[in-house]
Design a protein around this motif. Structure first.
Motif, mmCIF file in Angstrom:
data_model
loop_
_atom_site.group_PDB
_atom_site.id
_atom_site.type_symbol
_atom_site.label_atom_id
_atom_site.label_comp_id
_atom_site.label_asym_id
_atom_site.label_seq_id
_atom_site.Cartn_x
_atom_site.Cartn_y
_atom_site.Cartn_z
ATOM 1 N N MET A 135 -0.919 -11.116 13.998
ATOM 2 C CA MET A 135 -0.235 -10.481 12.881
ATOM 3 C C MET A 135 -1.192 -9.524 12.174
ATOM 4 S SD MET A 135 -0.157 -13.379 9.888
ATOM 5 C CE MET A 135 -1.663 -13.987 9.142
ATOM 6 N N THR A 136 -0.639 -8.548 11.461
ATOM 7 C CA THR A 136 -1.448 -7.628 10.674
ATOM 8 C C THR A 136 -1.880 -8.309 9.387
ATOM 9 O OG1 THR A 136 -0.267 -5.714 11.558
ATOM 10 C CG2 THR A 136 -1.519 -5.387 9.529
ATOM 11 N N ILE A 137 -3.152 -8.188 9.062
ATOM 12 C CA ILE A 137 -3.705 -8.848 7.885
ATOM 13 C C ILE A 137 -3.569 -7.929 6.675
ATOM 14 C CG2 ILE A 137 -5.784 -9.831 6.869
ATOM 15 C CD1 ILE A 137 -4.596 -11.454 9.182
ATOM 16 N N LYS A 138 -2.923 -8.454 5.625
ATOM 17 C CA LYS A 138 -2.752 -7.691 4.392
ATOM 18 C C LYS A 138 -3.959 -7.916 3.473
ATOM 19 C CE LYS A 138 1.163 -7.306 2.322
ATOM 20 N NZ LYS A 138 2.411 -7.606 1.564
ATOM 21 N N VAL A 139 -4.607 -6.829 3.096
ATOM 22 C CA VAL A 139 -5.814 -6.892 2.274
ATOM 23 C C VAL A 139 -5.593 -6.094 0.992
ATOM 24 C CG1 VAL A 139 -8.278 -6.369 2.136
ATOM 25 C CG2 VAL A 139 -7.270 -7.072 4.321
ATOM 26 N N ALA A 140 -5.937 -6.678 -0.143
ATOM 27 C CA ALA A 140 -5.879 -5.979 -1.424
ATOM 28 C C ALA A 140 -7.282 -5.876 -2.000
ATOM 29 C CB ALA A 140 -4.974 -6.716 -2.405
ATOM 30 N N HIS A 141 -7.680 -4.667 -2.392
ATOM 31 C CA HIS A 141 -8.936 -4.467 -3.104
ATOM 32 C C HIS A 141 -8.602 -4.200 -4.566
ATOM 33 C CE1 HIS A 141 -12.399 -4.006 -0.161
ATOM 34 N NE2 HIS A 141 -11.369 -4.428 0.562
ATOM 35 N N LEU A 142 -9.192 -5.008 -5.433
ATOM 36 C CA LEU A 142 -8.857 -5.003 -6.862
ATOM 37 C C LEU A 142 -10.071 -4.579 -7.683
ATOM 38 C CD1 LEU A 142 -7.054 -5.900 -9.302
ATOM 39 C CD2 LEU A 142 -7.956 -8.204 -8.941
ATOM 40 N N THR A 143 -9.877 -3.559 -8.528
ATOM 41 C CA THR A 143 -10.916 -3.133 -9.453
ATOM 42 C C THR A 143 -10.264 -2.785 -10.784
ATOM 43 O OG1 THR A 143 -12.842 -1.689 -9.728
ATOM 44 C CG2 THR A 143 -10.858 -0.709 -8.756
ATOM 45 N N THR A 144 -11.067 -2.403 -11.759
ATOM 46 C CA THR A 144 -10.532 -2.248 -13.101
ATOM 47 C C THR A 144 -9.822 -0.920 -13.324
ATOM 48 O OG1 THR A 144 -12.429 -3.566 -13.834
ATOM 49 C CG2 THR A 144 -11.089 -2.559 -15.540
ATOM 50 N N VAL A 145 -10.490 0.197 -12.973
ATOM 51 C CA VAL A 145 -9.956 1.512 -13.337
ATOM 52 C C VAL A 145 -9.749 2.393 -12.113
ATOM 53 C CG1 VAL A 145 -10.925 1.478 -15.659
ATOM 54 C CG2 VAL A 145 -12.290 2.400 -13.771
ATOM 55 N N ASP A 146 -8.924 3.427 -12.297
ATOM 56 C CA ASP A 146 -8.575 4.340 -11.216
ATOM 57 C C ASP A 146 -9.786 5.089 -10.676
ATOM 58 O OD1 ASP A 146 -8.532 5.559 -13.844
ATOM 59 O OD2 ASP A 146 -7.756 7.377 -12.916
ATOM 60 N N MET A 147 -10.751 5.418 -11.533
ATOM 61 C CA MET A 147 -11.942 6.132 -11.086
ATOM 62 C C MET A 147 -12.687 5.350 -10.006
ATOM 63 S SD MET A 147 -15.287 7.338 -13.321
ATOM 64 C CE MET A 147 -14.257 7.960 -14.649
ATOM 65 N N SER A 148 -12.734 4.036 -10.163
ATOM 66 C CA SER A 148 -13.428 3.205 -9.169
ATOM 67 C C SER A 148 -12.690 3.183 -7.841
ATOM 68 C CB SER A 148 -13.582 1.779 -9.708
ATOM 69 O OG SER A 148 -14.404 1.756 -10.854
ATOM 70 N N VAL A 149 -11.362 3.197 -7.889
ATOM 71 C CA VAL A 149 -10.602 3.244 -6.636
ATOM 72 C C VAL A 149 -10.937 4.526 -5.880
ATOM 73 C CG1 VAL A 149 -8.315 3.303 -5.595
ATOM 74 C CG2 VAL A 149 -8.723 1.856 -7.589
ATOM 75 N N ARG A 150 -10.944 5.626 -6.599
ATOM 76 C CA ARG A 150 -11.186 6.909 -5.935
ATOM 77 C C ARG A 150 -12.608 7.032 -5.398
ATOM 78 N NH1 ARG A 150 -10.298 13.000 -8.490
ATOM 79 N NH2 ARG A 150 -11.031 14.150 -6.642
ATOM 80 N N HIS A 151 -13.593 6.730 -6.237
ATOM 81 C CA HIS A 151 -14.974 7.038 -5.883
ATOM 82 C C HIS A 151 -15.713 5.894 -5.191
ATOM 83 C CE1 HIS A 151 -14.840 10.933 -7.791
ATOM 84 N NE2 HIS A 151 -14.357 10.393 -8.887
ATOM 85 N N LEU A 152 -15.304 4.656 -5.430
ATOM 86 C CA LEU A 152 -16.016 3.518 -4.847
ATOM 87 C C LEU A 152 -15.279 2.894 -3.671
ATOM 88 C CD1 LEU A 152 -17.264 1.645 -8.057
ATOM 89 C CD2 LEU A 152 -18.356 3.520 -6.797
ATOM 90 N N LEU A 153 -13.949 2.929 -3.671
ATOM 91 C CA LEU A 153 -13.194 2.125 -2.712
ATOM 92 C C LEU A 153 -12.391 2.913 -1.681
ATOM 93 C CD1 LEU A 153 -11.780 -0.674 -5.067
ATOM 94 C CD2 LEU A 153 -13.896 -0.676 -3.720
ATOM 95 N N LEU A 154 -12.050 4.156 -1.970
ATOM 96 C CA LEU A 154 -11.099 4.859 -1.107
ATOM 97 C C LEU A 154 -11.581 4.951 0.337
ATOM 98 C CD1 LEU A 154 -8.528 6.410 -0.597
ATOM 99 C CD2 LEU A 154 -9.645 8.480 -1.491
ATOM 100 N N ASN A 155 -12.818 5.372 0.551
ATOM 101 C CA ASN A 155 -13.307 5.491 1.932
ATOM 102 C C ASN A 155 -13.346 4.136 2.637
ATOM 103 O OD1 ASN A 155 -13.578 8.195 1.475
ATOM 104 N ND2 ASN A 155 -15.804 8.257 1.605
ATOM 105 N N GLN A 156 -13.693 3.080 1.890
ATOM 106 C CA GLN A 156 -13.706 1.735 2.477
ATOM 107 C C GLN A 156 -12.289 1.302 2.862
ATOM 108 O OE1 GLN A 156 -15.151 -2.814 1.300
ATOM 109 N NE2 GLN A 156 -16.016 -1.063 0.249
ATOM 110 N N LEU A 157 -11.322 1.583 2.013
ATOM 111 C CA LEU A 157 -9.940 1.226 2.322
ATOM 112 C C LEU A 157 -9.450 1.974 3.569
ATOM 113 C CD1 LEU A 157 -8.561 1.227 -1.319
ATOM 114 C CD2 LEU A 157 -8.721 -0.767 0.177
ATOM 115 N N MET A 158 -9.818 3.228 3.690
ATOM 116 C CA MET A 158 -9.419 4.003 4.860
ATOM 117 C C MET A 158 -10.082 3.470 6.131
ATOM 118 S SD MET A 158 -9.491 7.744 3.027
ATOM 119 C CE MET A 158 -9.293 8.678 4.553
#
Length: 399
Positions: free
Chosen positions: A1-24
């Protein structure tokens, strides 16, 4: 099965600059990924990459009623979405997110430790309170991924967690984006002219949130000393005023120093490779860090660095190689180090070249992604969760 993963952080800036490449990278490896944070304008690039986002009412300061609402939102979200892995980042998101994930029955909970809030100069009572909080939230983690190797030893010695529940993941940057060869000399001159700098200006760069904890006060004091020795020096400050923090500073903070006309406050920017290329030295006089990105990015762009002797900075800068390390909270050694680099062109050039070599060898974010994927594989096996094919692209494998 496909594994569903959620990455949780506080603010939108962190999603863009810290997490986006990792999520991709996780998506490429075969995971179904979702980002969770407070809403904001920095989520537009996240949506453009096709990464799903779910909003939560997070704030960065202590707001008990809003925090309780965020916890309730997370618990309901995790019950509804049935993620296999919830992976948290940063203090508030880590505490609330891990508790909510456990109560919602999420099988695997992972936390990336971006640095402890306590340090050598923290008052004893405050330090004990922070350690107690870290011990409590560590109870909810299946695995803690530490960006900094020093934090692993601290976690074990302070009984925050056992050694088998924490491991090194490191930190990295996008070396395709932060590539000095991709910014021409003409682009560098144009960016400097846009900022009001001439070809002869010696540009001291600072990149970070405008808070006292980043050493901004000491930096302005040091800049005054540097100007006495290097009259062509200017200070470029890149980053937002962090108004939610009690130690926030703003451009007016430097007004009384008589230096304001020599300081350029560029604000929150997205043209960072060009801005680094415009600098002659990058300075991070911070009091506390986990594993800072700005000196990594500066090194990749061939810019020598001056940083303070704290955990995180010690992992990014090797004294005499890609920069200089100075004592924390002291403006005179800071001024001396900056002056040395500005006045010695040969030294600056050698440090810039060594920084680029260090970035290629040590700061490639794809190695971090590979470690995260490997950790997920082991946790899935340990929990006996059957997953579909998980791929680590050859470009992410460690040499």
């Amino acid at each position: 099965m496909t594994i569903k993963v959620a990455h949780l952080t506080t603010v939108d800036m962190s999603v863009r600059h810290l997490l986006l490449n990792q999520l991709m990278a996780l998506r490429t490896a075969g995971f179904d990924v979702t980002a969770i944070s407070a809403p904001g304008p920095d989520l537009a690039p996240v949506a453009a990459e096709g990464v799903r986002h779910l909003p939560v009412a997070f704030t960065r300061r202590l707001t008990p009623l809003t925090d309780l609402k965020a916890f309730w939102q997370l618990w309901r979200m995790f019950r509804r979405e049935r993620f296999t892995i919830v992976h948290t980042h940063q203090a508030k998101a880590a505490l609330l997110g891990q508790m909510a994930a456990r109560l919602a029955g999420v099988p695997i909970v992972v936390n990336t430790l971006h640095g402890f809030y306590f340090h050598e100069a923290t008052p004893p009572l405050t330090r004990r309170l922070w350690i107690a909080l870290e011990r409590y939230q560590a109870l909810y983690s299946d695995l803690i991924l530490s960006q900094n190797p020093e934090d692993i030893e601290t976690a074990v010695s302070q009984r925050i967690c056992s050694r088998d529940r924490i491991e090194f993941v490191g930190n990295g940057i996008d070396l395709l984006r932060f590539n000095r060869a991709a910014v021409s000399d003409e682009q560098r001159r144009a960016k400097r002219a846009e900022l009001g700098f001439s070809d002869d200006t010696k540009v001291i760069g600072f990149v970070g949130r405008l808070v006292r904890e980043k050493g901004f006060t000491e930096l302005v004091e040091a800049f005054g000393r540097v100007r006495e020795r290097v009259p062509a020096a200017k200070l470029l400050v890149v980053g937002p005023v962090d108004s939610e923090k009690t130690d926030a500073v703003n451009p007016e903070t430097a007004g009384g120093s008589g230096l304001i006309e020599h300081i350029v406050f560029a604000g929150y920017r997205h043209d960072m490779p060009e801005l680094f290329a415009a600098m002659d030295v990058c300075v991070l006089p911070s009091h506390r860090e986990g594993f800072p990105r700005s000196p990594m990015e500066a090194s990749a762009m061939g810019v020598p660095c001056v940083v303070t002797d704290i955990r995180g900075c010690r992992q990014v800068v090797e004294p005499g190689r890609n920069g200089i390390i100075v004592p924390v909270r002291q403006h005179e050694p800071l001024a001396d180090a900056i002056t040395t680099i500005l006045q010695d062109g040969g030294l600056a050039k050698r440090m810039g070249a060594e920084g680029q070599r260090m970035a290629r060898d040590q700061f490639d974010e794809r190695r971090v992604f590979a470690r995260v994927i490997s950790a997920y594989r082991r946790l899935l096996d340990r929990k006996r969760i059957v997953a579909g094919p998980i791929r680590i692209p050859a470009s992410q494998l460690e040499s």
